[in-house]
Design an enzyme around this catalytic site. Structure first.
Site, mmCIF file in Angstrom:
data_model
loop_
_atom_site.group_PDB
_atom_site.id
_atom_site.type_symbol
_atom_site.label_atom_id
_atom_site.label_comp_id
_atom_site.label_asym_id
_atom_site.label_seq_id
_atom_site.Cartn_x
_atom_site.Cartn_y
_atom_site.Cartn_z
ATOM 1 N N CYS A 85 -24.584 3.788 -39.291
ATOM 2 C CA CYS A 85 -25.904 4.102 -38.736
ATOM 3 C C CYS A 85 -25.838 3.899 -37.231
ATOM 4 O O CYS A 85 -24.756 3.690 -36.673
ATOM 5 C CB CYS A 85 -27.024 3.291 -39.395
ATOM 6 S SG CYS A 85 -27.024 1.534 -39.013
ATOM 7 N N ASP B 14 -34.935 4.967 -39.900
ATOM 8 C CA ASP B 14 -34.421 3.738 -39.305
ATOM 9 C C ASP B 14 -35.520 2.682 -39.263
ATOM 10 O O ASP B 14 -36.498 2.826 -38.520
ATOM 11 C CB ASP B 14 -33.923 4.030 -37.891
ATOM 12 C CG ASP B 14 -33.167 2.873 -37.286
ATOM 13 O OD1 ASP B 14 -33.284 1.733 -37.813
ATOM 14 O OD2 ASP B 14 -32.460 3.089 -36.290
ATOM 15 N N ARG C 30 -29.590 -0.159 -41.540
ATOM 16 C CA ARG C 30 -29.305 0.738 -42.666
ATOM 17 C C ARG C 30 -27.877 0.668 -43.180
ATOM 18 O O ARG C 30 -27.650 0.632 -44.385
ATOM 19 C CB ARG C 30 -29.637 2.185 -42.284
ATOM 20 C CG ARG C 30 -31.111 2.432 -42.068
ATOM 21 C CD ARG C 30 -31.364 3.813 -41.487
ATOM 22 N NE ARG C 30 -30.834 3.915 -40.122
ATOM 23 C CZ ARG C 30 -30.819 5.033 -39.402
ATOM 24 N NH1 ARG C 30 -31.283 6.158 -39.929
ATOM 25 N NH2 ARG C 30 -30.343 5.043 -38.175
#
Length: 156
Positions: free
Chosen positions: A11, A126, A17
């Site tokens: 990520c 996100d 994440r």
């Protein structure tokens, strides 16, 4: 299975994440009795969080659902990761662009989005921006379970 399946989750910062995906995937492989078949790690496309630990929101969410969270420190994805890993899995289209930039392309078809394995391919938002770790967790679990199913059909 001759060798381990090596999976790298990616990520932007490698604190929300991708670390969540790393620990969820480790948990799922462990629950399935397949932990020894896998090498699972995570990394960032950016340099912003390098050396920082797992985001407290990710840590809290994993604790809430009883999934062990290790002491991963953010690192940036390197070109050599492309050689070392079988699957390099990003969270959104922006990650994909940056992953391809770092690797200089994807000749072996190793780069994917996590939810591309699910029935409803989409980006995973996100939580660093949204603040919503519950939604991210649901998406990550959906993606990891679908990825496990895919691997079961393909390899295991």
């Amino acid at each position: 299975l001759s060798e381990m399946i090596k999976v790298l989750f990616i990520c932007h910062g490698n604190i929300c994440r991708s670390t969540m995906s790393e620990y969820v995937m480790k948990y799922l492989t462990d629950q399935a009795g397949l932990a020894s078949e896998f090498y699972i790690d995570s990394a960032a496309t950016s340099r912003e969080e390098i050396g920082n630990g797992v985001h407290h929101g990710t840590r809290q969410k994993l604790k809430e659902v009883g999934i062990p969270c290790g002491n991963h420190r953010a690192r940036q994805m390197m070109r050599r990761d492309y050689e070392e890993f079988d699957y390099i899995i990003g969270m959104d289209a922006w990650n994909l662009r940056n992953m391809n930039r770092i690797t200089g392309g994807d000749p072996d078809g190793k780069i994917h989005l996590l939810l591309d394995y699910s029935k409803h391919p989409r980006d995973i938002a996100d939580p660093w921006y949204t603040g919503n770790f519950d939604d991210t967790y649901r998406d990550v679990v959906e993606g990891c379970e679908a990825f496990m199913k895919y691997l079961g059909e393909e390899q295991l």
